[in-house]
Motif scaffolding. Sequence first.
Motif, PDB file in Angstrom:
ATOM      1  N   GLN A   1       0.835  -1.203   0.000  1.00 19.12           N
ATOM      2  CA  GLN A   1       0.000   0.000   0.000  1.00 19.12           C
ATOM      3  C   GLN A   1       0.879   1.267   0.000  1.00 19.12           C
ATOM      4  OE1 GLN A   1      -2.836  -0.268   3.268  1.00 19.12           O
ATOM      5  NE2 GLN A   1      -2.721  -2.495   3.197  1.00 19.12           N
TER       6      GLN A   1
ATOM      7  N   LYS B   1       0.627   4.266  -1.452  1.00 19.77           N
ATOM      8  CA  LYS B   1      -0.003   5.563  -1.196  1.00 19.77           C
ATOM      9  C   LYS B   1      -0.335   5.750   0.277  1.00 19.77           C
ATOM     10  CE  LYS B   1      -1.981   6.387  -5.793  1.00 19.77           C
ATOM     11  NZ  LYS B   1      -3.219   6.678  -6.550  1.00 19.77           N
ATOM     12  N   ASN B   2      -0.773   4.668   0.912  1.00 21.92           N
ATOM     13  CA  ASN B   2      -1.065   4.713   2.341  1.00 21.92           C
ATOM     14  C   ASN B   2       0.207   4.976   3.140  1.00 21.92           C
ATOM     15  OD1 ASN B   2      -2.577   4.616   4.668  1.00 21.92           O
ATOM     16  ND2 ASN B   2      -2.712   2.393   4.730  1.00 21.92           N
TER      17      ASN B   2
ATOM     18  N   ARG C   1       1.199   8.562   2.742  1.00 26.14           N
ATOM     19  CA  ARG C   1       0.304   9.390   3.562  1.00 26.14           C
ATOM     20  C   ARG C   1       0.758   9.406   5.017  1.00 26.14           C
ATOM     21  NH1 ARG C   1      -4.037   8.734   6.979  1.00 26.14           N
ATOM     22  NH2 ARG C   1      -3.866   6.467   6.868  1.00 26.14           N
TER      23      ARG C   1
ATOM     24  N   ASN D   1      -2.844  11.991  -0.704  1.00 32.94           N
ATOM     25  CA  ASN D   1      -3.150  10.603  -0.328  1.00 32.94           C
ATOM     26  C   ASN D   1      -3.979  10.528   0.950  1.00 32.94           C
ATOM     27  OD1 ASN D   1      -1.257   9.351  -2.387  1.00 32.94           O
ATOM     28  ND2 ASN D   1       0.212  10.556  -1.200  1.00 32.94           N
ATOM     29  N   ARG D   2      -4.631  11.628   1.306  1.00 33.45           N
ATOM     30  CA  ARG D   2      -5.312  11.715   2.596  1.00 33.45           C
ATOM     31  C   ARG D   2      -6.457  10.720   2.745  1.00 33.45           C
ATOM     32  NH1 ARG D   2      -6.667  15.607  -0.769  1.00 33.45           N
ATOM     33  NH2 ARG D   2      -8.843  16.250  -1.072  1.00 33.45           N
ATOM     34  N   ASP D   3      -7.027  10.254   1.624  1.00 36.00           N
ATOM     35  CA  ASP D   3      -8.159   9.327   1.701  1.00 36.00           C
ATOM     36  C   ASP D   3      -7.736   7.865   1.607  1.00 36.00           C
ATOM     37  OD1 ASP D   3     -10.019  11.415   1.900  1.00 36.00           O
ATOM     38  OD2 ASP D   3     -10.033  11.685  -0.286  1.00 36.00           O
ATOM     39  N   GLU D   4      -6.436   7.621   1.482  1.00 34.07           N
ATOM     40  CA  GLU D   4      -5.933   6.243   1.360  1.00 34.07           C
ATOM     41  C   GLU D   4      -5.786   5.633   2.752  1.00 34.07           C
ATOM     42  OE1 GLU D   4      -5.347   4.532  -1.379  1.00 34.07           O
ATOM     43  OE2 GLU D   4      -5.841   6.154  -2.757  1.00 34.07           O
ATOM     44  N   LYS D   5      -6.918   5.178   3.294  1.00 32.91           N
ATOM     45  CA  LYS D   5      -6.909   4.604   4.645  1.00 32.91           C
ATOM     46  C   LYS D   5      -7.324   3.143   4.581  1.00 32.91           C
ATOM     47  CE  LYS D   5      -8.117   8.987   6.854  1.00 32.91           C
ATOM     48  NZ  LYS D   5      -9.045   9.692   7.759  1.00 32.91           N
ATOM     49  N   SER D   6      -6.455   2.287   5.083  1.00 26.72           N
ATOM     50  CA  SER D   6      -6.759   0.860   5.165  1.00 26.72           C
ATOM     51  C   SER D   6      -5.867   0.222   6.210  1.00 26.72           C
ATOM     52  CB  SER D   6      -6.546   0.185   3.795  1.00 26.72           C
ATOM     53  OG  SER D   6      -5.229   0.391   3.342  1.00 26.72           O
TER      54      SER D   6
END
Length: 483
Positions: free
Chosen positions: A2, A4-5, A8, A57-62
């Motif tokens: 991941q 991008k995560n 971030r 990348n602020r929305d790349e949450k996992s």
Amino acid sequence: MQYKNIIRILGLLVAILSVTMLPPAFISLIYRDGGGVSFLMSFVFCLIAGLFAWYPNRDEKSDLRAREGFLIVVLFWTVLASFSAVPLMLLEQPNLTVADAFFESFSGLTTTGATILTKIDGLPHAVLWYRQQLQWLGGMGIIVLAVAVLPMLGVGGMQLYRAETPGPVKDSKMTPRIADTAKHLWFIYLSLTVACSISYWLAGMNLFDAICHAFSTIAIGGFSTHDLSMGYFDSPLINFVCVLFLLISGVNFALHFAVVHSKSLRAYFYDPEFKAFLYIQLALTLLCFTVLMSAGIYESGFEAFDQALFQSVSISTTAGFATTSFSEWPTLLPILLIFSSFIGGCAGSTGGGMKVVRVVLLYLQGLRELNKLVHPKAIFTIKLGNKALPNRVVEAIWGFFSAYAAVFVLCMLALLAAGVDDITAFTAVAACLNNLGPGLGEVAANFANLGDSSKWVLILAMLFGRLEIFTLLVLFTPAFWRS
């Protein structure tokens, strides 16, 4: 992976790191001896760089997997130590090269305590504060602090905690939630720092020196605000305060938590690693005291004991504070103390080295093999206290020891290839891999005389030591990068 995560998270942490540039700037306003502009510029640069990486990348949450956890920890130490070098490169005093700035920054954040600086007493107070602050932040691992914050931002923290926490057993948690664990660790860490600061102040240090030395004492770092280190104060009482808090910081913080939670000191005396740690400190102190008395180096027995106790605890816990040039002692003692740094502190402490529990298990494994030679058909189990350990733990210990030795040899060979003499190469690598600080030969006082190539090798050794070999080494395996 991941990516991008990961970008971030790193961007967010760099932005958080930028805030640590503000206290030195504030210190420069109080003492008015320079350095403030460099730290303000670094604050702006780090904040913009962090937000630039985080925002897209602020929305790349996992949820993080183990692989991402290891990669983030390695990148975290590498990236944040690199950004921490920015103000050191911008300063007019001291005027550092890129290699020197990175060396000082990595040494601070990894709590190694090796320095390339000379004439430390004449440096601006902002620089002195910043060096000590770096060690304090790195002492417990900034990742642990981040673990308490990241869950609120949609990132699971257990993978980060397992990758960062020192020691051979990383699956246990003091409290059910990892964020609570991190908060408890930092509460203990902060409380010890406050107590140490007050103790230094009451023992005779001024307030600035007391806070700065508390930072590096609780972090078991070894940076000082003076060229003579603790020897500047020439005070047995200050030496005793330092020894006391080094011993406390060299103990597993989970054990401190157990004592605070149970409101009883009983947990200390039931812990086999704690007892082994104290036995090692006692044996080293008595041996150093005996040799110093035999050599007649000091006029009184009290002075000899004071020096023996301080240097034994300081070097063996990997702090690296000094009250005297221990390299000028009888040859047995400097070599003995350098080797003692390979043991270091307890697992889960702020100390470096291989950790006491690993050395204890290696010793027990050696005894088991000897017993097997006498009784080939017997089945022997290795127990730590009253708990039998599975073979996978013992195998992991041997794997760690082998990797530790291999990294040490390779780094030492690299220094020898760069033209460094054998004593300097051996002790410089030992000092950096064990996160100790001072060595012998050309690095007895500082590392300024080493070439840039040698400094980069030692920076890598610092990272290997702080990340306990495997966390960094796993990134070099093909299996890690397979999807």
